[in-house]
Design a protein around this motif. Sequence first.
Motif: not given
Length: 445
Positions: A13, A233, A16
């Motif tokens: 995360q 994602f 991303h």
Amino acid sequence: MSTAIKRVPKPNQEEHNAELQKIRDTVDALIKKRNELSGKFNKDDNDKLNNERNELRKTLENIRIEQGKIKKGRQEAINKVKELQALRRKKNDELRNAKQRLPVSNVKDIDSQISQLEKNIEAGVSVNEEKQLLKEISKLKQAKNTLDKVEKSVAEFNVDDKIKALDAQIKKYDEERKPFEKQYTEVKAKLDALESKRKNQSESFKSNKEERAKIQEQIEANIQKRRDLVAAFKQQREEYRNFVKADRERREEERKKKIQAERDERLAKRFEAELELAEIPAFTEEINSCNTLIKLLNSQLESKSDSAAEQVEKNNANLESSIPEGAILLNSKNDREEEVFFSGKGKKNKKQHKKAKDAENAPIKYDLGVMEAFWKLKVDVPSSIEEVKQAIKTLEEKRDNYQKNSAEQTKKNKEEAQRKIEEHRKKLEAGEEIDIDDNVEDDNE
């Protein structure tokens, strides 16, 4: 064997978010550059310029309205002057035309001619001449009346003062119009300057249109890149969740299969143990017990002359040697007492050995384990020689009966074991639970 699941890495995360922030910064920089080219960064100045232009246009409109009012009033005054002048010309033309039709040009000359004609009549004339003179006098009087009316009408219609008043009003309108014309010229010059400035900005904006279009394409490409990144994602996260779920289900399935396998193994051992027990010839324990007790009683009859103590030891030794290998004489709870009985080392045996020396014909006594063996076979415990003989006969009958029925009972035991096993298997296939007695395994290990 469980199906292998391809491992899916857990999405990062933080990485991303960092990629999204990088794209967001790029888009912000491009938007800023685009705004600088398009002039949107001067939005306040443009709004101010638009407001000023609107105010100037509003002022011009107000000036036009006031000029329109002045022009309308001036034109109305001019039109009235023209009307009055036209009317005056009309009256003069009427007077001139009236005079042109008369032999004289004014009332005084008419009166003079009438007076002369009347004197001529008074001086004496013929009748025809008099009629002619009277006719001329009548015409002159009519002309006088017409001329009086026209002159009176012209005199009454005095437009000069009105025309002067209107001319003064027209001059006043002209004076009022001058400041508006000056103001209009000034405002119009300012408005033209603003329009020129806006025109230059518009041309500058158009000249940068192509570059702004390229920047816009870059912005849209980065926005699409961000959308694709978010979608990828999201898909990766969904695949990871599915992997975790599938892996959890796989582990749970393996756990259940392992439990089922262990359970099946225990059941198999249990079924095997039940079959092994069923295959053991029926009444083996009873037959062995009968043979053991028969040998014990026969040995008592044969060795009655021996001393009581020696006879007990001999009987115990004979009893131990007469037990077949693997045979069970008594219940497991009496193992300790059986040991005492068959070994001949118990305290009771020692006491009986001492008492046996007193009398050869004393009552026959047995260890508790032997007595329980008689009770289990439902045979009375003999206490004398006759009872011993009867007990031997009874034991031989029971033994023969057990041996006779052993094969049939063994077959029944096998069939019953197979029936129970088949019943348990049907319950398992139907998904029903059955009790698994692990002690069956332990007893046969």
